[in-house]
Write an enzyme that holds these catalytic residues in place. Structure first.
Site, mmCIF file in Angstrom:
data_model
loop_
_atom_site.group_PDB
_atom_site.id
_atom_site.type_symbol
_atom_site.label_atom_id
_atom_site.label_comp_id
_atom_site.label_asym_id
_atom_site.label_seq_id
_atom_site.Cartn_x
_atom_site.Cartn_y
_atom_site.Cartn_z
ATOM 1 N N ASP A 144 79.761 44.824 -86.201
ATOM 2 C CA ASP A 144 79.175 45.807 -87.098
ATOM 3 C C ASP A 144 77.693 45.534 -87.333
ATOM 4 O O ASP A 144 77.314 44.493 -87.879
ATOM 5 C CB ASP A 144 79.920 45.797 -88.444
ATOM 6 N N GLU A 148 86.656 44.238 -88.250
ATOM 7 C CA GLU A 148 85.194 44.264 -88.246
ATOM 8 C C GLU A 148 84.638 42.865 -88.483
ATOM 9 O O GLU A 148 85.065 42.155 -89.399
ATOM 10 C CB GLU A 148 84.715 45.209 -89.347
ATOM 11 N N LYS A 158 84.143 60.623 -88.285
ATOM 12 C CA LYS A 158 83.107 61.444 -88.925
ATOM 13 C C LYS A 158 83.116 62.835 -88.290
ATOM 14 O O LYS A 158 82.200 63.225 -87.567
ATOM 15 C CB LYS A 158 81.747 60.767 -88.789
ATOM 16 N N ARG A 180 84.240 85.904 -83.879
ATOM 17 C CA ARG A 180 83.563 84.831 -84.596
ATOM 18 C C ARG A 180 84.357 83.530 -84.578
ATOM 19 O O ARG A 180 83.794 82.462 -84.391
ATOM 20 C CB ARG A 180 83.252 85.266 -86.030
ATOM 21 N N LYS A 240 88.134 46.819 -92.164
ATOM 22 C CA LYS A 240 86.682 46.823 -92.281
ATOM 23 C C LYS A 240 86.236 45.932 -93.435
ATOM 24 O O LYS A 240 87.051 45.279 -94.092
ATOM 25 C CB LYS A 240 86.187 48.258 -92.450
#
Length: 282
Positions: free
Chosen positions: A221, A199, A134, A99, A166
């Protein structure tokens, strides 16, 4: 900072702890300790294979005596029915590893397959597809390896290997100029040679950043393709450029045709479907 090997070892320790616990009681109760067998990694749908090295690490960590024969190389295109590798050894060991090695290989192969689909859409253009942060907690290093296997490139690994200023950083710092100045001073004081990306939320931001020698890359962005094309012209090769936000497989080519250097796509890792495969007894 931990090495790749240390991160993977920690991941495998956690995977075994949550899957095997104090023992695979089904296997221990049904399979004699001395039983020897052989299993094959069987592909059940088309895609790009990734994670072979990691699967071998799983098997060898469970049982160093397992013998593995690799039949298909990392990064190869595979089809239903293909056998990637075989493993021979104690049946108990093969069953306990099953697994964990499947979870890793299915995930990595899914990421590689998705990345290839995105990069293929940019065929003939200079633009490269990038991953993001992410990722699945604990599996980032593996998922980013899979992105490279699929033909993409890695953005920063984490918060430690690049400065990415950012919108929130800019707003809390009190503006682009202040944020960039502080970042450069921080690197100097702490003797860190980190690339600086900032950004941009408007063409005015792009103009400002294009003139700042401290900035290495500008991120557009949530720009439309039309705005992106204009922004690329303003930068005029003075900085690396990156598009981010709202970019899908359907509009990817349109963004690539603007001349932007990179396009970052969170979907490569946060929305990927694992490639179907199984680890079957021969």
């Amino acid at each position: 900072m931990k090495t790749k090997e240390q991160l993977i070892d920690a991941l495998l320790n956690l995977a075994f702890a949550e899957d095997i616990g104090d023992g695979d009681h089904t296997t221990l109760s049904t399979i004699p300790e001395e039983a020897i067998g052989k299993s094959k990694l069987l592909v059940k749908e088309p895609g790009i294979i990734s994670g072979i090295e990691e699967a071998i690490l799983v098997l060898k960590k469970i049982d160093p005596e397992i013998k593995i024969e690799v039949l298909i190389n990392e990064g190869s295109s595979v089809n239903k029915g293909d056998i990637v590798f075989t493993a021979e050894g104690k049946v108990r060991s093969l069953l306990m590893a099953e697994r964990t090695l499947l979870n890793i290989m299915q995930r990595m192969s899914g990421v590689a397959t998705m990345t290839k689909a995105y990069q293929d859409r940019l065929s003939g253009l200079k633009t490269k597809v990038l991953d993001t942060r992410k990722t699945t907690p604990g599996m980032r290093i593996l998922e980013k390896e899979a992105v490279k296997t699929g033909g993409g490139e890695n953005h920063r690994m984490g918060l430690f290997d690049m400065i990415l200023i950012k919108d929130n950083h800019i707003d809390f710092a009190g503006g682009i100029e202040t944020a960039v100045k502080r970042a450069k001073e921080y690197c100097k004081v702490n003797n860190k040679k980190l690339p600086i990306e900032v950004e941009a939320r408007s063409l005015e931001d792009v103009r400002k950043l294009s003139e700042m020698p401290e900035v290495d890359r500008i991120m557009f962005d949530n720009f439309s393709p039309e705005l992106t094309k204009e922004a690329v012209k303003i930068v005029n090769g003075r900085k690396e450029t990156e598009s981010s936000g709202g970019i899908t497989l359907e509009n990817l080519r349109e963004y690539g045709e603007t001349g932007v250097d990179y396009i970052s796509v969170g979907a490569l890792t946060h929305s990927v479907k694992g490639l179907d495969m199984s680890f079957k007894a021969i």
